[in-house]
Design a protein around this motif. Structure first.
Motif, PDB file in Angstrom:
ATOM      1  N   GLY A 160       0.697  -1.163   0.013  1.00  0.00           N
ATOM      2  CA  GLY A 160      -0.065   0.022   0.080  1.00  0.00           C
ATOM      3  C   GLY A 160       0.800   1.096  -0.038  1.00  0.00           C
ATOM      4  N   ALA A 161       2.029   1.207   0.054  1.00  0.00           N
ATOM      5  CA  ALA A 161       3.069   2.345   0.146  1.00  0.00           C
ATOM      6  C   ALA A 161       2.854   3.076  -1.457  1.00  0.00           C
ATOM      7  CB  ALA A 161       4.553   1.942   0.283  1.00  0.00           C
ATOM      8  N   GLU A 162       2.733   2.180  -2.503  1.00  0.00           N
ATOM      9  CA  GLU A 162       2.497   3.033  -3.695  1.00  0.00           C
ATOM     10  C   GLU A 162       0.844   3.075  -3.902  1.00  0.00           C
ATOM     11  OE1 GLU A 162       4.360   4.601  -5.499  1.00  0.00           O
ATOM     12  OE2 GLU A 162       6.319   3.632  -5.741  1.00  0.00           O
ATOM     13  N   VAL A 163       0.538   3.912  -4.452  1.00  0.00           N
ATOM     14  CA  VAL A 163      -1.165   4.104  -5.071  1.00  0.00           C
ATOM     15  C   VAL A 163      -0.820   3.652  -6.648  1.00  0.00           C
ATOM     16  CG1 VAL A 163      -3.028   5.122  -5.556  1.00  0.00           C
ATOM     17  CG2 VAL A 163      -1.800   5.470  -3.007  1.00  0.00           C
ATOM     18  N   GLY A 164      -0.214   4.649  -7.539  1.00  0.00           N
ATOM     19  CA  GLY A 164      -0.129   4.446  -8.850  1.00  0.00           C
ATOM     20  C   GLY A 164       1.316   4.805  -8.976  1.00  0.00           C
ATOM     21  N   GLY A 181      11.588  15.010  -7.782  1.00  0.00           N
ATOM     22  CA  GLY A 181      10.487  15.703  -7.510  1.00  0.00           C
ATOM     23  C   GLY A 181       9.629  15.659  -6.100  1.00  0.00           C
ATOM     24  N   TRP A 182       9.378  16.610  -5.662  1.00  0.00           N
ATOM     25  CA  TRP A 182       8.619  16.753  -4.264  1.00  0.00           C
ATOM     26  C   TRP A 182       7.863  15.487  -4.224  1.00  0.00           C
ATOM     27  CZ3 TRP A 182       4.283  20.263  -2.570  1.00  0.00           C
ATOM     28  CH2 TRP A 182       4.222  20.529  -0.961  1.00  0.00           C
ATOM     29  N   GLY A 183       8.252  14.500  -2.854  1.00  0.00           N
ATOM     30  CA  GLY A 183       7.200  13.463  -2.732  1.00  0.00           C
ATOM     31  C   GLY A 183       8.089  12.330  -3.057  1.00  0.00           C
ATOM     32  N   GLY A 184       8.907  12.271  -3.808  1.00  0.00           N
ATOM     33  CA  GLY A 184       9.923  11.095  -3.928  1.00  0.00           C
ATOM     34  C   GLY A 184      10.343  10.743  -5.447  1.00  0.00           C
ATOM     35  N   SER A 185       9.597  11.007  -6.474  1.00  0.00           N
ATOM     36  CA  SER A 185      10.005  10.620  -7.948  1.00  0.00           C
ATOM     37  C   SER A 185      11.317  11.024  -8.161  1.00  0.00           C
ATOM     38  CB  SER A 185       9.137  11.474  -8.827  1.00  0.00           C
ATOM     39  OG  SER A 185       8.838  13.104  -8.619  1.00  0.00           O
ATOM     40  N   MET A 186      11.847  10.216  -9.010  1.00  0.00           N
ATOM     41  CA  MET A 186      13.312  10.594  -9.393  1.00  0.00           C
ATOM     42  C   MET A 186      13.738  10.537 -11.003  1.00  0.00           C
ATOM     43  SD  MET A 186      15.238  11.264  -6.672  1.00  0.00           S
ATOM     44  CE  MET A 186      16.844  11.111  -7.185  1.00  0.00           C
ATOM     45  N   ALA A 187      14.710  11.031 -11.291  1.00  0.00           N
ATOM     46  CA  ALA A 187      15.297  10.981 -12.641  1.00  0.00           C
ATOM     47  C   ALA A 187      17.062  10.723 -12.160  1.00  0.00           C
ATOM     48  CB  ALA A 187      15.011  12.083 -13.732  1.00  0.00           C
ATOM     49  N   ILE A 188      17.558   9.750 -12.926  1.00  0.00           N
ATOM     50  CA  ILE A 188      18.885   9.706 -12.833  1.00  0.00           C
ATOM     51  C   ILE A 188      19.407   9.089 -13.940  1.00  0.00           C
ATOM     52  CG2 ILE A 188      20.681   8.222 -11.421  1.00  0.00           C
ATOM     53  CD1 ILE A 188      18.500   7.539  -9.484  1.00  0.00           C
ATOM     54  N   ILE A 189      20.452   9.984 -14.421  1.00  0.00           N
ATOM     55  CA  ILE A 189      21.202   9.807 -15.780  1.00  0.00           C
ATOM     56  C   ILE A 189      22.753   9.557 -15.318  1.00  0.00           C
ATOM     57  CG2 ILE A 189      21.663  11.059 -17.846  1.00  0.00           C
ATOM     58  CD1 ILE A 189      19.728  13.236 -16.716  1.00  0.00           C
ATOM     59  N   GLN A 212      12.010   6.387   0.601  1.00  0.00           N
ATOM     60  CA  GLN A 212      12.279   4.911   0.738  1.00  0.00           C
ATOM     61  C   GLN A 212      12.099   4.111  -0.482  1.00  0.00           C
ATOM     62  OE1 GLN A 212      10.489   3.756   4.321  1.00  0.00           O
ATOM     63  NE2 GLN A 212      12.201   4.680   5.601  1.00  0.00           N
ATOM     64  N   ARG A 213      10.795   4.498  -1.210  1.00  0.00           N
ATOM     65  CA  ARG A 213      10.554   3.740  -2.361  1.00  0.00           C
ATOM     66  C   ARG A 213      11.551   3.990  -3.421  1.00  0.00           C
ATOM     67  NH1 ARG A 213       4.998   6.335  -3.248  1.00  0.00           N
ATOM     68  NH2 ARG A 213       5.648   7.709  -1.608  1.00  0.00           N
ATOM     69  N   ALA A 214      11.901   5.256  -3.705  1.00  0.00           N
ATOM     70  CA  ALA A 214      12.823   5.351  -4.809  1.00  0.00           C
ATOM     71  C   ALA A 214      14.287   4.932  -4.084  1.00  0.00           C
ATOM     72  CB  ALA A 214      13.020   7.021  -4.975  1.00  0.00           C
ATOM     73  N   ALA A 215      14.412   4.732  -3.213  1.00  0.00           N
ATOM     74  CA  ALA A 215      15.807   4.035  -2.692  1.00  0.00           C
ATOM     75  C   ALA A 215      15.857   2.541  -3.092  1.00  0.00           C
ATOM     76  CB  ALA A 215      16.000   4.322  -1.237  1.00  0.00           C
ATOM     77  N   ALA A 216      14.714   1.917  -2.737  1.00  0.00           N
ATOM     78  CA  ALA A 216      14.360   0.491  -2.928  1.00  0.00           C
ATOM     79  C   ALA A 216      14.559   0.334  -4.448  1.00  0.00           C
ATOM     80  CB  ALA A 216      13.073   0.310  -2.440  1.00  0.00           C
ATOM     81  N   TYR A 217      13.790   1.037  -5.442  1.00  0.00           N
ATOM     82  CA  TYR A 217      13.918   0.638  -6.728  1.00  0.00           C
ATOM     83  C   TYR A 217      15.184   0.959  -7.509  1.00  0.00           C
ATOM     84  CZ  TYR A 217       8.814   1.281  -6.140  1.00  0.00           C
ATOM     85  OH  TYR A 217       7.681   1.184  -5.720  1.00  0.00           O
TER      86      TYR A 217
END
Length: 383
Positions: A26-30, A333-341, A364-369
């Motif tokens: 449930g940590a992710e919704v979409g 992005g605010w809340g956890g979205s990420m872009a890594i090049i 934590q979600r971004a770190a896990a992925y």
């Protein structure tokens, strides 16, 4: 069980498992997650729901507000003008925007705008969020201001006005508003489903952002600081991203709309030394400018220890221990979205979701992925 769609190559099956774990908990919704390596989409996943009630599935073409990942695209717009010989990052901003020289800013260079070190990180009071929606008028106000710290000496995150400053340069050089330049010269040529602001035709497929439980309260900050002046110049809440006025605006700092695949398609040419499926997009020398370190220290606005290159942050294990060292540029992005090049591995990672966490940068979600992706490539020593 919430459905996760898309594909992963065999090496990256643990990445699928990591996303499924977050959906199941449930940590992710979409969510959408993409990894491009040398033009191959080794991860292309999407799933969950567009709404907090979990009644509307997240589809392949679902888009959402990506907050400050928008800045990575705005930075790319500036680099395209550098690549074309029209913009010099080491030139004074006033060469292209004479009015910006007012009140002690004649020596502020383009690179200072692109690295958040310009001293102009918001609007002087009084300031309302609605003031930013009139992009030209807001840029005029910023040009007339005194800098809030000595330009070039430290970073102070340009939270909502980054697109106004960089976008004004784009407008002065091309005659195009930033949103139009991005559409004509970045999104459309690269086939990316991304736009700054939204048209009416896109509204039906947008996932609202789901704000964190506690919104940030800038009144708790010392009123004499650049942080207070920035977060109240103007104040805003996460829920603003779901309003028609926000969605219609040209905010190159924070109201880009897209999904992980779109962001990966836009940023991947940087990781691939400028190459794209449609020919060379950037020269290697232009990409090299990203790694010209402009600041290294505690940011005056967001309080994070950051290394800024030109247009992008550079790895700093003190702040994000799960991004390895090397020729890597990133932002989130605010809340956890990420872009890594990741230029060393010709890899682009993009993560976009609708449920925001409490974090300023990463989650934590971004770190896990991200950790699962690097471990699949044999890169350890990440937490």
């Amino acid at each position: 069980m919430t459905e996760l769609n898309g594909t992963v190559s065999p090496t990256f099956e643990p990445v699928r498992d990591a996303v499924e774990d977050q959906l199941r908990s449930g940590a992710e919704v979409g969510v959408s997650l993409a990894v491009d390596i040398d033009g191959q989409k080794v991860v292309d996943l999407w799933g969950g729901h567009r709404d907090a009630a979990r009644t509307r599935p997240w589809q392949r073409d679902t888009i959402t507000n990506v907050w400050s990942i928008t800045k990575t695209v705005t930075s790319l717009a500036a680099l395209l003008l550098v690549d074309a010989g029209e913009l010099d990052v080491y030139a004074p901003v006033a060469r292209y925007w004479p009015e910006f020289a007012a009140n002690g800013k004649r020596h502020v260079e383009v690179r200072h705008l692109l690295s958040h070190t310009s001293g102009v990180s918001g609007l002087d009071h009084p300031a309302r969020l609605e003031d930013l929606y009139d992009v030209r008028a807001a840029a005029t106000r910023m040009a007339s201001q005194n800098p809030w710290w000595e330009p070039g000496t430290a970073s102070g995150y340009h939270v909502l006005n980054y697109g106004h400053l960089v976008g004004e340069l784009v407008y002065r050089l091309t005659g195009l508003p930033l949103r139009d330049f991005v559409q004509e010269h970045i999104a459309r040529p690269l086939g990316a489903d991304f736009r700054i602001g939204l048209g009416d035709a896109d509204i039906e497929r947008v996932a609202d952002v789901i704000a964190p439980a506690l919104d940030f309260d800038p009144s708790t900050l010392d009123h004499d600081t650049a942080a207070y002046r920035t977060f109240t110049g103007p104040s805003f809440s996460a829920g603003a991203a779901n309003t028609p006025a926000w969605r219609a605006a040209d905010l190159g700092a924070a109201n880009g709309h897209g999904n992980a695949l779109a962001i990966a398609e836009i940023l991947a040419p940087i990781a691939r030394a400028g190459a794209s499926a449609h020919g060379r997009f950037l020269k290697p020398d232009t990409i090299g400018l990203i790694f010209d370190e402009q600041s290294n220290g505690t940011d005056l606005v967001n309080g994070l220890h950051l290394r800024w290159g030109i247009g992008y942050a550079l790895p700093d294990r003190r702040t994000l221990s799960w991004i390895p060292d090397g020729r890597i540029a990133f932002w989130g992005g605010w809340g956890g979205s990420m872009a890594i090049i990741d230029l060393d591995r010709h890899m682009t990672i993009s993560y976009v979701m609708n449920r925001m966490g409490p974090d300023i940068l990463g989650s934590q979600r971004a770190a896990a992925y991200t950790t699962a992706i690097y471990r699949a490539l044999g890169v350890g020593d990440l937490c």
